[in-house]
Scaffold this motif. Structure first.
Motif, PDB file in Angstrom:
ATOM      1  N   ARG A 108      31.224 -34.585 -26.296  1.00 48.85           N
ATOM      2  CA  ARG A 108      30.711 -34.662 -27.662  1.00 48.85           C
ATOM      3  C   ARG A 108      29.432 -35.512 -27.705  1.00 48.85           C
ATOM      4  NH1 ARG A 108      31.103 -32.627 -32.727  1.00 48.85           N
ATOM      5  NH2 ARG A 108      33.340 -32.545 -32.691  1.00 48.85           N
ATOM      6  N   ALA A 109      29.394 -36.596 -26.895  1.00 45.45           N
ATOM      7  CA  ALA A 109      28.271 -37.531 -26.965  1.00 45.45           C
ATOM      8  C   ALA A 109      28.027 -38.175 -25.607  1.00 45.45           C
ATOM      9  CB  ALA A 109      28.569 -38.612 -28.006  1.00 45.45           C
ATOM     10  N   GLY A 110      26.824 -38.696 -25.415  1.00 43.81           N
ATOM     11  CA  GLY A 110      26.491 -39.392 -24.179  1.00 43.81           C
ATOM     12  C   GLY A 110      25.347 -40.364 -24.416  1.00 43.81           C
ATOM     13  N   TRP A 111      25.146 -41.254 -23.465  1.00 42.16           N
ATOM     14  CA  TRP A 111      24.100 -42.265 -23.578  1.00 42.16           C
ATOM     15  C   TRP A 111      23.683 -42.678 -22.184  1.00 42.16           C
ATOM     16  CZ3 TRP A 111      28.945 -42.340 -25.671  1.00 42.16           C
ATOM     17  CH2 TRP A 111      29.914 -43.031 -24.953  1.00 42.16           C
ATOM     18  N   TRP A 112      22.490 -43.239 -22.090  1.00 42.42           N
ATOM     19  CA  TRP A 112      21.955 -43.688 -20.803  1.00 42.42           C
ATOM     20  C   TRP A 112      22.829 -44.810 -20.256  1.00 42.42           C
ATOM     21  CZ3 TRP A 112      20.685 -48.796 -20.525  1.00 42.42           C
ATOM     22  CH2 TRP A 112      20.556 -49.464 -21.738  1.00 42.42           C
ATOM     23  N   GLN A 113      22.808 -44.940 -18.949  1.00 43.20           N
ATOM     24  CA  GLN A 113      23.505 -46.029 -18.257  1.00 43.20           C
ATOM     25  C   GLN A 113      24.917 -46.222 -18.804  1.00 43.20           C
ATOM     26  OE1 GLN A 113      21.595 -49.866 -18.473  1.00 43.20           O
ATOM     27  NE2 GLN A 113      21.943 -50.256 -16.337  1.00 43.20           N
ATOM     28  N   TYR A 155      22.736 -38.880 -27.025  1.00 40.50           N
ATOM     29  CA  TYR A 155      22.839 -37.530 -27.577  1.00 40.50           C
ATOM     30  C   TYR A 155      24.201 -37.312 -28.227  1.00 40.50           C
ATOM     31  CZ  TYR A 155      25.775 -35.696 -23.728  1.00 40.50           C
ATOM     32  OH  TYR A 155      26.794 -35.464 -22.839  1.00 40.50           O
ATOM     33  N   VAL A 156      24.222 -36.335 -29.124  1.00 43.76           N
ATOM     34  CA  VAL A 156      25.449 -35.882 -29.762  1.00 43.76           C
ATOM     35  C   VAL A 156      25.397 -34.359 -29.830  1.00 43.76           C
ATOM     36  CG1 VAL A 156      26.827 -35.891 -31.873  1.00 43.76           C
ATOM     37  CG2 VAL A 156      25.710 -37.982 -31.133  1.00 43.76           C
ATOM     38  N   HIS A 157      26.448 -33.707 -29.359  1.00 44.53           N
ATOM     39  CA  HIS A 157      26.583 -32.252 -29.494  1.00 44.53           C
ATOM     40  C   HIS A 157      27.314 -31.929 -30.782  1.00 44.53           C
ATOM     41  CE1 HIS A 157      26.317 -31.941 -24.916  1.00 44.53           C
ATOM     42  NE2 HIS A 157      25.297 -31.273 -25.387  1.00 44.53           N
ATOM     43  N   GLU A 158      26.931 -30.827 -31.384  1.00 41.67           N
ATOM     44  CA  GLU A 158      27.690 -30.331 -32.524  1.00 41.67           C
ATOM     45  C   GLU A 158      27.504 -28.824 -32.624  1.00 41.67           C
ATOM     46  OE1 GLU A 158      25.135 -31.038 -36.475  1.00 41.67           O
ATOM     47  OE2 GLU A 158      25.749 -32.912 -35.514  1.00 41.67           O
ATOM     48  N   MET A 208      35.960 -34.531 -33.726  1.00 38.87           N
ATOM     49  CA  MET A 208      35.495 -35.710 -34.440  1.00 38.87           C
ATOM     50  C   MET A 208      35.092 -36.784 -33.427  1.00 38.87           C
ATOM     51  SD  MET A 208      37.433 -37.441 -37.600  1.00 38.87           S
ATOM     52  CE  MET A 208      36.506 -38.347 -38.776  1.00 38.87           C
ATOM     53  N   LEU A 209      34.041 -37.521 -33.720  1.00 43.67           N
ATOM     54  CA  LEU A 209      33.632 -38.634 -32.867  1.00 43.67           C
ATOM     55  C   LEU A 209      34.588 -39.804 -33.066  1.00 43.67           C
ATOM     56  CD1 LEU A 209      29.747 -38.751 -33.273  1.00 43.67           C
ATOM     57  CD2 LEU A 209      30.977 -38.580 -31.118  1.00 43.67           C
ATOM     58  N   THR A 210      34.998 -40.419 -31.994  1.00 41.64           N
ATOM     59  CA  THR A 210      35.899 -41.571 -32.090  1.00 41.64           C
ATOM     60  C   THR A 210      35.120 -42.801 -32.522  1.00 41.64           C
ATOM     61  OG1 THR A 210      35.565 -42.277 -29.806  1.00 41.64           O
ATOM     62  CG2 THR A 210      37.333 -40.644 -30.213  1.00 41.64           C
ATOM     63  N   ASP A 211      35.862 -43.776 -33.027  1.00 44.37           N
ATOM     64  CA  ASP A 211      35.273 -45.064 -33.394  1.00 44.37           C
ATOM     65  C   ASP A 211      34.569 -45.675 -32.185  1.00 44.37           C
ATOM     66  OD1 ASP A 211      35.162 -47.562 -35.227  1.00 44.37           O
ATOM     67  OD2 ASP A 211      36.122 -48.303 -33.390  1.00 44.37           O
ATOM     68  N   CYS A 212      35.209 -45.616 -31.041  1.00 45.11           N
ATOM     69  CA  CYS A 212      34.647 -46.191 -29.817  1.00 45.11           C
ATOM     70  C   CYS A 212      33.336 -45.506 -29.434  1.00 45.11           C
ATOM     71  CB  CYS A 212      35.666 -46.067 -28.689  1.00 45.11           C
ATOM     72  SG  CYS A 212      35.175 -46.913 -27.174  1.00 45.11           S
ATOM     73  N   ALA A 213      33.275 -44.177 -29.508  1.00 50.08           N
ATOM     74  CA  ALA A 213      32.045 -43.450 -29.165  1.00 50.08           C
ATOM     75  C   ALA A 213      30.918 -43.829 -30.121  1.00 50.08           C
ATOM     76  CB  ALA A 213      32.295 -41.946 -29.189  1.00 50.08           C
ATOM     77  N   CYS A 214      31.219 -43.934 -31.413  1.00 48.24           N
ATOM     78  CA  CYS A 214      30.199 -44.321 -32.394  1.00 48.24           C
ATOM     79  C   CYS A 214      29.647 -45.707 -32.077  1.00 48.24           C
ATOM     80  CB  CYS A 214      30.776 -44.294 -33.807  1.00 48.24           C
ATOM     81  SG  CYS A 214      31.151 -42.643 -34.431  1.00 48.24           S
ATOM     82  N   ARG A 215      30.549 -46.643 -31.778  1.00 53.00           N
ATOM     83  CA  ARG A 215      30.109 -48.007 -31.457  1.00 53.00           C
ATOM     84  C   ARG A 215      29.263 -48.033 -30.184  1.00 53.00           C
ATOM     85  NH1 ARG A 215      32.410 -51.810 -34.566  1.00 53.00           N
ATOM     86  NH2 ARG A 215      34.161 -51.150 -35.850  1.00 53.00           N
ATOM     87  N   ARG A 216      29.651 -47.257 -29.184  1.00 52.22           N
ATOM     88  CA  ARG A 216      28.898 -47.225 -27.929  1.00 52.22           C
ATOM     89  C   ARG A 216      27.500 -46.649 -28.139  1.00 52.22           C
ATOM     90  NH1 ARG A 216      33.763 -45.171 -23.969  1.00 52.22           N
ATOM     91  NH2 ARG A 216      34.756 -47.193 -23.730  1.00 52.22           N
ATOM     92  N   LEU A 217      27.397 -45.619 -28.969  1.00 51.44           N
ATOM     93  CA  LEU A 217      26.085 -45.027 -29.221  1.00 51.44           C
ATOM     94  C   LEU A 217      25.176 -46.009 -29.956  1.00 51.44           C
ATOM     95  CD1 LEU A 217      27.348 -41.472 -30.048  1.00 51.44           C
ATOM     96  CD2 LEU A 217      25.747 -42.018 -28.215  1.00 51.44           C
TER      97      LEU A 217
END
Length: 194
Positions: A180-185, A68-71, A1-10
């Protein structure tokens, strides 16, 4: 599951890209496992793709902006959903190069039909007053879809429930190897999201 923090960062990364004049314009879906990449190697394949993409983009438009998000799903196996910023004059060239990069990453270096799916966000390439609302709706609808493995509480807290595509529900479970997820910079985003 994606964390709250990861969702906010994305979501923050999408908004930061727009503030820096590099709004997300394209969705790239890569079905790595469908094309023969072992599930445990999908994160490395995504990293290799983004490295090639960033190196290619540098001389033309500077830094590549992406999330990005992997699933993992029953139809496509382990795959990645990405949003990227691509200038209109570079989009076609980037897509052709992306097919080469993917082929070079795949086992045996062969092309597998259905590995790459590319979509232009509606209204992204023709900014005007009408297109801006269409773009915002499509962008956040796609972000909502990408983050569907987050908590329904986070969905409402971020206001993304207003942009839900029909049939997309949050709180889904999906196991993935690696990130699970990543973002630039990422360092800047991580600090800004605290």
């Amino acid at each position: 599951m994606l964390t709250d923090c990861a969702c906010r960062r994305l979501v923050h990364a999408v908004e930061q890209a727009a503030r820096e004049g590099k709004p997300m314009t394209h969705r790239y879906d890569i079905s790595w496992e469908h094309a023969g990449v072992a599930e445990k190697d999908v994160t490395a394949a995504t990293r290799a793709f983004l490295k090639r993409a960033a190196d290619w983009m540098g001389p033309y438009d500077g830094k590549l902006y992406w999330i990005y998000v992997h699933e993992r799903g029953e139809t496509h196996g382990a795959h990645v959903h990405m949003l990227l910023h691509l200038r209109p004059d570079l989009a076609t060239y980037f897509r052709k190069a992306a097919r080469r990069w993917i082929r070079s990453i795949l086992p045996g270096g062969r092309n597998v039909k259905g590995t790459l799916k590319v979509q232009v966000l509606r209204g992204a390439m023709t900014p005007d007053e009408v297109s801006n609302d269409l773009y915002r709706s499509d962008l956040y609808g796609r972000v909502h879809y990408m983050l569907k493995h987050g908590s329904p509480i986070t969905e409402v807290a971020l206001g993304l429930h207003r942009f839900a595509f029909p049939g997309t529900t949050w709180g889904r479970r999906s196991t993935v190897y690696g990130r699970r997820a990543g973002w630039w910079q990422e360092r800047t985003i991580r600090n800004a999201a605290k």
